[in-house]
Design a protein around this motif. Sequence first.
Motif, PDB file in Angstrom:
ATOM      1  N   LEU A  44     -30.018 -10.977 -63.457  1.00 27.16           N
ATOM      2  CA  LEU A  44     -29.524  -9.848 -62.675  1.00 27.16           C
ATOM      3  C   LEU A  44     -29.729 -10.228 -61.219  1.00 27.16           C
ATOM      4  N   GLY A  45     -28.654 -10.292 -60.446  1.00 25.15           N
ATOM      5  CA  GLY A  45     -28.704 -10.827 -59.091  1.00 25.15           C
ATOM      6  C   GLY A  45     -29.171  -9.845 -58.031  1.00 25.15           C
ATOM      7  N   ASP A  46     -29.487 -10.387 -56.855  1.00 24.10           N
ATOM      8  CA  ASP A  46     -29.903  -9.607 -55.696  1.00 24.10           C
ATOM      9  C   ASP A  46     -28.660  -8.953 -55.097  1.00 24.10           C
ATOM     10  N   THR A  47     -28.620  -7.637 -55.149  1.00 29.72           N
ATOM     11  CA  THR A  47     -27.508  -6.881 -54.590  1.00 29.72           C
ATOM     12  C   THR A  47     -28.003  -5.516 -54.151  1.00 29.72           C
ATOM     13  N   LYS A  48     -27.427  -4.980 -53.107  1.00 25.09           N
ATOM     14  CA  LYS A  48     -27.804  -3.645 -52.639  1.00 25.09           C
ATOM     15  C   LYS A  48     -27.148  -2.549 -53.466  1.00 25.09           C
ATOM     16  N   GLU A  49     -26.252  -2.888 -54.353  1.00 23.92           N
ATOM     17  CA  GLU A  49     -25.396  -1.899 -55.003  1.00 23.92           C
ATOM     18  C   GLU A  49     -26.101  -0.961 -55.977  1.00 23.92           C
ATOM     19  N   GLY A  50     -27.288  -1.268 -56.415  1.00 25.02           N
ATOM     20  CA  GLY A  50     -28.026  -0.287 -57.197  1.00 25.02           C
ATOM     21  C   GLY A  50     -28.034  -0.542 -58.683  1.00 25.02           C
ATOM     22  N   THR A  51     -28.962   0.127 -59.331  1.00 23.22           N
ATOM     23  CA  THR A  51     -29.154  -0.010 -60.767  1.00 23.22           C
ATOM     24  C   THR A  51     -28.922   1.318 -61.458  1.00 23.22           C
ATOM     25  N   PHE A  52     -29.509   2.373 -60.935  1.00 26.47           N
ATOM     26  CA  PHE A  52     -29.332   3.718 -61.483  1.00 26.47           C
ATOM     27  C   PHE A  52     -28.857   4.593 -60.338  1.00 26.47           C
ATOM     28  N   ALA A  53     -27.676   5.208 -60.500  1.00 26.39           N
ATOM     29  CA  ALA A  53     -27.085   5.911 -59.357  1.00 26.39           C
ATOM     30  C   ALA A  53     -26.437   7.228 -59.748  1.00 26.39           C
ATOM     31  N   LEU A  54     -26.395   8.107 -58.767  1.00 26.06           N
ATOM     32  CA  LEU A  54     -25.663   9.364 -58.849  1.00 26.06           C
ATOM     33  C   LEU A  54     -24.725   9.429 -57.655  1.00 26.06           C
ATOM     34  N   ARG A  55     -23.623  10.117 -57.825  1.00 28.37           N
ATOM     35  CA  ARG A  55     -22.750  10.433 -56.698  1.00 28.37           C
ATOM     36  C   ARG A  55     -22.869  11.943 -56.520  1.00 28.37           C
ATOM     37  N   SER A 105     -40.204   5.867 -62.246  1.00 28.96           N
ATOM     38  CA  SER A 105     -41.418   5.854 -63.071  1.00 28.96           C
ATOM     39  C   SER A 105     -42.372   4.757 -62.612  1.00 28.96           C
ATOM     40  N   PRO A 106     -43.687   5.050 -62.634  1.00 29.03           N
ATOM     41  CA  PRO A 106     -44.657   3.995 -62.335  1.00 29.03           C
ATOM     42  C   PRO A 106     -44.636   2.872 -63.371  1.00 29.03           C
ATOM     43  N   ARG A 107     -43.943   3.086 -64.498  1.00 27.05           N
ATOM     44  CA  ARG A 107     -43.807   2.052 -65.532  1.00 27.05           C
ATOM     45  C   ARG A 107     -42.547   1.214 -65.344  1.00 27.05           C
ATOM     46  N   SER A 108     -41.708   1.569 -64.373  1.00 28.87           N
ATOM     47  CA  SER A 108     -40.458   0.835 -64.164  1.00 28.87           C
ATOM     48  C   SER A 108     -40.700  -0.499 -63.471  1.00 28.87           C
ATOM     49  N   PHE A 109     -39.758  -1.382 -63.653  1.00 29.66           N
ATOM     50  CA  PHE A 109     -39.738  -2.697 -63.037  1.00 29.66           C
ATOM     51  C   PHE A 109     -39.774  -2.562 -61.517  1.00 29.66           C
ATOM     52  N   ARG A 110     -40.713  -3.262 -60.894  1.00 28.15           N
ATOM     53  CA  ARG A 110     -40.892  -3.305 -59.435  1.00 28.15           C
ATOM     54  C   ARG A 110     -41.103  -1.933 -58.793  1.00 28.15           C
ATOM     55  N   HIS A 111     -41.820  -1.092 -59.470  1.00 24.67           N
ATOM     56  CA  HIS A 111     -42.173   0.222 -58.910  1.00 24.67           C
ATOM     57  C   HIS A 111     -43.120   0.055 -57.725  1.00 24.67           C
ATOM     58  N   PRO A 112     -43.007   0.832 -56.652  1.00 26.29           N
ATOM     59  CA  PRO A 112     -41.923   1.768 -56.392  1.00 26.29           C
ATOM     60  C   PRO A 112     -40.653   1.027 -55.989  1.00 26.29           C
ATOM     61  N   THR A 113     -39.548   1.567 -56.406  1.00 25.63           N
ATOM     62  CA  THR A 113     -38.271   0.902 -56.206  1.00 25.63           C
ATOM     63  C   THR A 113     -37.770   1.030 -54.775  1.00 25.63           C
ATOM     64  N   TRP A 114     -36.761   0.255 -54.454  1.00 28.96           N
ATOM     65  CA  TRP A 114     -36.021   0.373 -53.200  1.00 28.96           C
ATOM     66  C   TRP A 114     -34.883   1.354 -53.454  1.00 28.96           C
ATOM     67  N   ASN A 126     -32.811   0.983 -56.798  1.00 33.90           N
ATOM     68  CA  ASN A 126     -32.414  -0.420 -56.926  1.00 33.90           C
ATOM     69  C   ASN A 126     -33.586  -1.380 -56.756  1.00 33.90           C
ATOM     70  N   PRO A 127     -34.152  -1.889 -57.855  1.00 31.42           N
ATOM     71  CA  PRO A 127     -35.242  -2.857 -57.742  1.00 31.42           C
ATOM     72  C   PRO A 127     -34.781  -4.287 -57.465  1.00 31.42           C
ATOM     73  N   PHE A 128     -33.464  -4.518 -57.326  1.00 33.96           N
ATOM     74  CA  PHE A 128     -32.952  -5.882 -57.188  1.00 33.96           C
ATOM     75  C   PHE A 128     -32.534  -6.285 -55.786  1.00 33.96           C
ATOM     76  N   GLY A 129     -32.310  -5.367 -54.871  1.00 29.39           N
ATOM     77  CA  GLY A 129     -31.730  -5.701 -53.577  1.00 29.39           C
ATOM     78  C   GLY A 129     -32.716  -6.131 -52.513  1.00 29.39           C
ATOM     79  N   ILE A 130     -33.755  -6.826 -52.878  1.00 36.00           N
ATOM     80  CA  ILE A 130     -34.833  -7.153 -51.926  1.00 36.00           C
ATOM     81  C   ILE A 130     -34.317  -7.921 -50.718  1.00 36.00           C
ATOM     82  N   ARG A 131     -33.532  -8.972 -50.933  1.00 35.51           N
ATOM     83  CA  ARG A 131     -33.005  -9.756 -49.809  1.00 35.51           C
ATOM     84  C   ARG A 131     -32.108  -8.868 -48.939  1.00 35.51           C
ATOM     85  N   GLU A 132     -31.265  -8.097 -49.598  1.00 30.06           N
ATOM     86  CA  GLU A 132     -30.354  -7.198 -48.879  1.00 30.06           C
ATOM     87  C   GLU A 132     -31.125  -6.173 -48.044  1.00 30.06           C
TER      88      GLU A 132
END
Length: 182
Positions: A44-55, A105-114, A126-132
């Motif tokens: 799963l790549g580094d992207t700012k686009e998000g993992t779990f989202a609402l509009r 959740s404190p059990r989620s990957f890379r908590h607290p998330t971005w 989004n726990p993946f967009g670190i570089r972004e």
Amino acid sequence: HLVGPRGRVIADETQAFVFRGDKETRMIDCVFTITADHGAPVTLGDTKEGTFALRLAKALNVPPGNMINSNGEVGEKEVWGKRANWVDYYGKVDGEEVGVAIFDSPRSFRHPTWWHARGYGLFAANPFGIREFTGDPNKAGSCTIKEGNSLTFRYRVFIHHGNDKQAHVAEAYQRYAAEQLK
């Protein structure tokens, strides 16, 4: 099934939702698990686009709506790309002040998330967009799930009346976090 760009299934995703509420709030607990079970690891790549989202509804756009995170940072410039336990949007919809928060959740990957939280109503954990988010080319948010392994994300959507203080969003997060750590 999660399908790669060449049309091949690369992983499976399971999703579970629990809905509950009372006179003042609604909650949706969301658990997503991605399993690399199709013969190869999955990255799963580094992207700012998000993992779990609402509009969100346009009435919650900032302005006229409001955005705050668990660190007390307010507005898109302060919230976007920052790590926090939760983010809450609130404002008037059809004359009634309401809000929507997402709890990580404190059990989620890379908590607290971005957070990829935008004033125009895009609201994503989004726990993946670190570089972004950091702008640091030496940091990478990518993650590889080894073949046969899985990665799980847990979030709560908290829908409420009033602003973050009136709805006791911080306290609701603390209760959620305590439940998650049992």
